[in-house]
Motif scaffolding. Structure first.
Motif, short mmCIF file in Angstrom:
data_model
loop_
_atom_site.label_atom_id
_atom_site.label_comp_id
_atom_site.label_asym_id
_atom_site.label_seq_id
_atom_site.Cartn_x
_atom_site.Cartn_y
_atom_site.Cartn_z
N VAL A 33 71.20 26.07 51.76
CA VAL A 33 71.44 27.38 51.13
C VAL A 33 72.84 27.41 50.52
CG1 VAL A 33 71.43 29.87 51.45
CG2 VAL A 33 69.91 28.45 52.82
N LEU A 34 73.83 27.02 51.31
CA LEU A 34 75.21 27.05 50.83
C LEU A 34 75.39 26.14 49.63
CD1 LEU A 34 78.11 28.09 51.31
CD2 LEU A 34 78.50 26.08 52.74
N SER A 35 74.79 24.96 49.69
CA SER A 35 75.06 24.01 48.61
C SER A 35 74.36 24.38 47.31
CB SER A 35 74.75 22.58 49.06
OG SER A 35 73.49 22.50 49.64
N GLN A 36 73.51 25.40 47.33
CA GLN A 36 72.98 25.93 46.07
C GLN A 36 74.08 26.58 45.24
OE1 GLN A 36 69.72 25.57 44.91
NE2 GLN A 36 69.77 24.17 46.65
N LEU A 37 75.11 27.08 45.93
CA LEU A 37 76.26 27.70 45.27
C LEU A 37 75.88 28.82 44.30
CD1 LEU A 37 78.38 24.51 44.72
CD2 LEU A 37 78.82 26.32 46.37
N GLU A 38 74.92 29.61 44.68
CA GLU A 38 74.62 30.81 43.90
C GLU A 38 75.63 31.90 44.26
OE1 GLU A 38 72.36 30.62 41.65
OE2 GLU A 38 71.22 28.87 42.30
N ASP A 39 75.56 33.01 43.56
CA ASP A 39 76.46 34.12 43.87
C ASP A 39 76.10 34.77 45.21
OD1 ASP A 39 78.38 34.20 41.95
OD2 ASP A 39 77.36 35.63 40.65
N GLN A 40 74.89 34.54 45.65
CA GLN A 40 74.43 35.11 46.91
C GLN A 40 73.52 34.09 47.60
OE1 GLN A 40 71.77 34.71 44.42
NE2 GLN A 40 73.12 36.35 43.75
N ALA A 41 73.53 34.07 48.92
CA ALA A 41 72.63 33.18 49.64
C ALA A 41 71.28 33.87 49.73
CB ALA A 41 73.18 32.92 51.03
N THR A 42 70.23 33.15 49.42
CA THR A 42 68.90 33.75 49.56
C THR A 42 68.23 33.11 50.76
OG1 THR A 42 68.82 34.02 47.19
CG2 THR A 42 66.79 34.35 48.38
N LEU A 43 67.87 33.95 51.71
CA LEU A 43 67.47 33.46 53.03
C LEU A 43 65.98 33.66 53.24
CD1 LEU A 43 70.36 35.26 54.88
CD2 LEU A 43 70.35 32.92 54.03
N ASN A 44 65.35 32.64 53.74
CA ASN A 44 63.97 32.82 54.16
C ASN A 44 64.00 33.22 55.62
OD1 ASN A 44 62.33 32.21 51.87
ND2 ASN A 44 63.20 30.16 52.00
N ILE A 45 63.67 34.45 55.86
CA ILE A 45 63.71 34.96 57.22
C ILE A 45 62.28 35.19 57.67
CG2 ILE A 45 64.37 36.97 58.60
CD1 ILE A 45 67.03 36.76 57.69
N PRO A 46 61.92 34.66 58.81
CA PRO A 46 60.52 34.72 59.24
C PRO A 46 60.14 36.13 59.68
CG PRO A 46 61.85 33.74 60.97
CD PRO A 46 62.77 34.01 59.82
N LEU A 47 59.98 37.02 58.72
CA LEU A 47 59.68 38.41 59.06
C LEU A 47 58.22 38.77 58.79
CD1 LEU A 47 62.98 40.11 57.98
CD2 LEU A 47 61.88 40.42 60.17
N GLY A 48 57.42 37.75 58.60
CA GLY A 48 55.99 38.01 58.54
C GLY A 48 55.50 38.47 57.18
N SER A 49 56.39 38.45 56.18
CA SER A 49 55.96 38.87 54.86
C SER A 49 56.41 37.82 53.86
CB SER A 49 56.58 40.20 54.49
OG SER A 49 56.48 40.39 53.09
N ALA A 50 55.57 37.55 52.89
CA ALA A 50 55.94 36.55 51.89
C ALA A 50 56.44 37.22 50.62
CB ALA A 50 54.74 35.66 51.59
N GLN A 51 56.56 38.55 50.62
CA GLN A 51 56.85 39.21 49.35
C GLN A 51 58.33 39.39 49.03
OE1 GLN A 51 54.18 42.53 50.24
NE2 GLN A 51 53.28 42.07 48.26
N TRP A 52 59.17 39.24 50.01
CA TRP A 52 60.58 39.45 49.79
C TRP A 52 61.37 38.35 50.48
CZ3 TRP A 52 62.22 43.65 46.95
CH2 TRP A 52 61.28 44.65 46.73
N ARG A 53 62.53 38.04 49.91
CA ARG A 53 63.50 37.22 50.62
C ARG A 53 64.78 38.04 50.78
NH1 ARG A 53 64.41 33.40 46.53
NH2 ARG A 53 63.31 34.97 45.31
N LEU A 54 65.61 37.61 51.72
CA LEU A 54 66.84 38.35 51.98
C LEU A 54 68.00 37.68 51.24
CD1 LEU A 54 67.64 40.72 53.98
CD2 LEU A 54 68.67 38.91 55.33
#
Lengths: 354, 354
Positions: free
Chosen positions: A47-68
């Motif tokens: 995630v960090l090495s993508q070096l985007e302006d924000q980290a986009t996290l796959n959080i196992p919250l049971g939904s595939a429609q959003w990322r954090l």
């Protein structure tokens, strides 16, 4: 602007420097060296090495429609109050914008204050009020905070670090690794307003009216662009290091060339005048309410129209394109047709601009 | 430790002070005044005003089984390196622990560095290495960062703000508003080790061996406690302001009294000796690897046994109980039977301890 806002082949190895110099924080070559030579290898993860302006996290919250989305930014701007804004507005908008350019809906922010002993409490109250208004304006809630105080002479009035979380729809996939030859480079408005406003205020230069910072939240603008076009590769807010740093990061990350057209660059006459006096380049100056969008050629017109219809995008301009040539590098074609290579500033021209 | 780590009826109105003083950052009465008089009213929202160690966010991610926890903390400890740790370990553990005591599984952190011009790069590398090891030790990923540099004399070597996100199982509902009369107060180990280690290092006091910071991650310890007992009302890491601040916040938030027993307080002889010399109270001193748990009386033994079976909880002790009397206040019963009221320190005894 996260550390991940700077990317470079680490051409100049860090050991050349024994001590931290101001330029390590300037968003130029030395910041890139620090990020690539020290921080990214140390905390090596995908995630960090993508070096985007924000980290986009796959959080196992049971939904595939959003990322954090998750981002952080320290603000040390000097002076704390300047025409068009203050450190509080900057701290809220900076973090909210880092989420927005990733296509996230910003939801929550935190703020950690490092105060210098002796700071007038009225100044702190003014900064906090300004943050409150910025939160209301951007519909984010400040939900966590911290305060530390350091002795007089061990800080400078007030430093604020904001972090933010937001949600990215699963359908949005923006990345500085996505640019392709043929893509267009669009900026949502005039260059360098924030940096020049701060420099003029800091040095007490006499301009009437004084240049104003463009500090503003770009959430709506980003949302409008994403609604208008499907071929948006990436959006960035060109803060420290300016549009130059954004384009160089993009060229390096996507392994493409970028060709900017000097005569297309929107620059206010007053900003241009100050740049001439100070001997700085508008492309290198920080903005705080602008978006750079890299867009497939077929949708460039739609994105431009959409931006220009938005109050924050009235001066939007097509400023260049992505090319196959000179991969990893950015060139600027001058008004008389010559090309020059646009580099990161090697030193520190504008310390503590955000 | 977020600003939300301090809570008080705002008895002393902020306008008494015209300027920030060190005590505004000390975790005592003035910090509480700042939080309650300025920050909480300004950013008024339900999550922030809970004043937990971490914000717990309901994010519409389509699952009812987890909530998101979010926290931030600025670290300005002086000296940067001290026996038992350094600012880097502290910055990672501090934020991870704020998540862990809320019952969250810490997942991701961010770090924003404010560096002073002239900082030896080897010092920065040492801090970053230490953070890297702390991330590995706690299984969190550092996914976002930022670096700013301020001029010599406008900072102090290195300040680090870490923020963190983690997931809280839906079944876990800990809150400082939950304590009930009859509950027991348990601390997972000796008091004040961190603060005393930093004070001794800062003043170059000659102790052999020097007191060591207890900086450590309490994730496993918290998990073990939550597995062993269902009647855990709240857990806190008693950092700045010590166990005293934690108990006072709890008493105020739950509107209960807390009665501590002086002879039950676990304090290392070396820490006790330094406290005597410096004229400070172990209950007020910061810890960085301890947990205070408020537990229903029927499960106090189970929690104590669980803590003592854990390497970080060997010195765990039952130190008091929650009572109906003197609501909002904490008393300490001395060895000879007298009671005294435990107050937040009104001034700043131990600046820049974390």
């Amino acid at each position: 602007m996260p550390a991940n806002n700077n990317r470079a082949a680490c051409a100049i190895p860090i050991p050349r420097y024994q001590h931290v110099v101001l330029a390590h924080g300037g968003g130029g070559q030395l910041t890139a060296d620090l990020v690539h030579g020290l921080f990214v290898p140390a905390f090596s993860n995908e995630v960090l090495s993508q070096l985007e302006d924000q980290a986009t996290l796959n959080i196992p919250l049971g939904s595939a429609q959003w990322r954090l989305a998750f981002t952080t930014d320290a603000f040390t701007v000097c002076p704390v109050f300047f025409p068009g804004g203050d450190i509080g507005r900057l701290a809220v908008f900076g973090t909210v914008n880092d989420l927005a350019v990733g296509g996230a809906v910003p939801l929550y922010i935190s703020a950690a204050f490092i105060l210098e002993e002796g700071l007038p409490l009225t100044d702190l109250e003014r900064v906090v009020q300004s943050m409150r208004e910025a939160c209301v304006e951007t519909s984010v809630q400040l939900v966590a905070g911290d305060t530390k105080v350091v002795e007089r002479g061990k800080g400078d009035q007030v430093f604020i670090t904001t972090s933010g979380v937001g949600l990215v729809p699963e359908t949005v996939r923006l990345s500085i690794h996505n640019a392709k030859p043929g893509d267009r480079v669009i900026v949502s408005g005039t260059l360098g307003d924030h940096g020049i406003a701060v420099m003029v205020a800091r040095h007490g230069l006499d301009f009437d009216p004084p240049p104003q910072s463009d500090a503003a939240p770009v959430i709506d603008l980003c949302r409008a662009v994403l609604s208008a076009a499907t071929a948006v590769r990436v959006m960035r807010d060109p803060t420290r290091g300016g549009v130059a740093a954004t384009c160089i990061e993009l060229a390096e990350a996507s392994q493409v060339g970028v060709e900017l057209e000097e005569e297309m660059l929107p620059v206010r006459p007053s900003v241009h005048a100050v740049c001439e006096i100070l001997g700085v380049e508008p492309l290198h100056i920080a903005n705080e309410g602008k978006v750079v969008a890299i867009v497939g050629p077929e949708e460039a017109d739609a994105v431009l129209r959409t931006m220009r219809a938005h109050p924050l995008g009235r001066d939007a301009a097509l400023i260049g394109k992505v090319v196959e040539e000179h991969r990893g590098m950015v060139t600027v074609r001058s008004r008389i047709g010559g090309h020059r290579i646009l580099l990161r500033p090697a030193g520190e021209q504008l310390p503590r601009i955000c």
